[in-house]
Design an enzyme around this catalytic site. Structure first.
Site, PDB file in Angstrom:
ATOM      1  N   GLY A  41       0.958  -1.314   0.261  1.00  0.00           N
ATOM      2  CA  GLY A  41       0.020  -0.071   0.396  1.00  0.00           C
ATOM      3  C   GLY A  41       0.873   1.110  -0.156  1.00  0.00           C
ATOM      4  O   GLY A  41       0.586   2.032  -0.793  1.00  0.00           O
ATOM      5  N   TYR A 195      -7.002 -18.358   5.488  1.00  0.00           N
ATOM      6  CA  TYR A 195      -5.828 -16.933   4.821  1.00  0.00           C
ATOM      7  C   TYR A 195      -6.885 -17.350   3.504  1.00  0.00           C
ATOM      8  O   TYR A 195      -7.269 -15.528   2.536  1.00  0.00           O
ATOM      9  CB  TYR A 195      -4.910 -17.038   4.377  1.00  0.00           C
ATOM     10  CG  TYR A 195      -3.870 -15.920   3.211  1.00  0.00           C
ATOM     11  CD1 TYR A 195      -4.019 -14.415   3.956  1.00  0.00           C
ATOM     12  CD2 TYR A 195      -3.835 -16.781   1.654  1.00  0.00           C
ATOM     13  CE1 TYR A 195      -3.553 -13.962   2.928  1.00  0.00           C
ATOM     14  CE2 TYR A 195      -3.368 -15.679   1.798  1.00  0.00           C
ATOM     15  CZ  TYR A 195      -2.756 -13.874   1.984  1.00  0.00           C
ATOM     16  OH  TYR A 195      -2.315 -12.878   0.892  1.00  0.00           O
TER      17      TYR A 195
END
Length: 324
Positions: A41, A195
């Site tokens: 990010g 996950y």
């Protein structure tokens, strides 16, 4: 689905693609979650910040970690003048997500052009969010689901709104456990199946957004960025974790090697999904290596009706409906 873009693994760099899409980045208000230094990010915002976005809203659980990314932007000549705003966002707390969303809705700007849901956690022992949800599903999907829908009025006010949900080819590891997303309160927990569930959810959420709001001009995409070990996603990921992942892959019949990349390479597909106008005709698509990737979509994310089924489950888990 044919691929509309010229990028591939060899030349897909966030820095290059951001430069290619400079005109699409300029003047945009972009909100990104998960912007800790050393992560995807942060790399994404560092590259797009060089091309004159109007405002970068940087969201993270730790204000000090987000500030470190702001400091880096200000110390880089190409992005020193970019306007930034820090938003404290704890995706593992629905109460705090609601507080953050109220803050965003109160911003003086009347719209947000792009939301990139890049924050995430990966694997590890069984843990719960403060709301009692398995931590990976609760943070990676439910937190983003709630936050994104709560700020939807700002998103839809954009002339060309986009939502990007960062998934992974790890979605192969497990589909949505609609009747038991919490793994019997941890009794039958498998870190990779959990996950996989959360990453499958990212893909299905993008598809649902495209289906529900495509007519309003919204474009939504999911993506596999590649594997950059040592990021904030999994800072302690080691040899035993690789071994357990390989064992799980063998169990499910997956024989591909891990897709190791640099941060610049990993963030490339973020930039494509967020800004490349050539994706407009591929609403809801899953991307990898800087391109649309129908073949990368695994059976866990293909079942007809699962996107809507997940939407309804997510609504129940946050105690609020979002009808469009």
């Amino acid at each position: 689905m044919s691929s509309p873009l010229p990028y591939n693994r060899q030349n897909a760099l966030a820095s290059k693609i951001a430069a290619d899409n400079a005109s699409s980045i300029a003047g945009k208000i972009v909100l990104t979650t998960g912007v800790t230094q050393g992560g995807l990010g942060a790399t994404f915002v560092e590259e797009i910040a060089k091309h004159k976005p109007a405002l970068l809203i940087l969201a993270g659980r730790s204000a000090s970690k987000v500030q470190a990314t702001v400091d880096k932007l200000k110390a880089t000549p190409e992005s020193a003048d970019v306007e930034t705003r820090i938003l404290v966002l704890d995706l593992a707390s629905q109460e705090q997500v609601r507080t953050a969303a109220k803050e965003v809705l109160a911003y003086p700007e009347d719209h947000i052009d792009v939301v990139v849901n890049s924050a995430g956690i990966m694997a590890g022992k069984y843990q719960k969010t403060v709301d009692g949800l398995e931590a990976q599903f609760g943070s990676n999907h439910i937190g983003h689901f709630l936050f994104t829908n709560l700020i939807m009025p700002k998103i839809l006010a954009s002339k060309s709104p986009r939502i990007v949900n960062v998934s992974s080819d790890g979605h192969r590891a497990g589909g949505i456990r609609f009747d038991d997303p919490n793994f019997q309160d941890g009794k039958v927990y498998n870190q990779w199946a959990a996950y996989g569930q959360s990453k499958t959810a990212n893909i299905l959420f993008s598809r649902a957004l495209a289906e529900k709001l495509g007519g309003n001009g919204l474009r939504a995409f999911s993506l596999h960025p590649g594997v950059a070990v040592g990021t904030s996603l999994a800072p302690g990921f080691g040899e035993e974790d690789f071994k357990s992942l390989k064992e799980h892959d063998e169990k499910i019949g997956w024989d591909k090697e891990l897709d190791f990349k640099t941060l610049d390479e990993c963030a490339a597909t973020h930039v494509v999904a967020a800004f490349d106008p050539r994706l407009d005709g591929f609403n809801g698509a899953y991307l990898e290596n800087g391109n649309v990737s129908a073949e990368g979509l695994q059976p866990t994310a293909k079942r007809e009706g699962d996107a809507e089924k997940l939407w309804k489950l997510s609504e129940r888990l946050v105690g609020q409906t979002f009808e469009y």
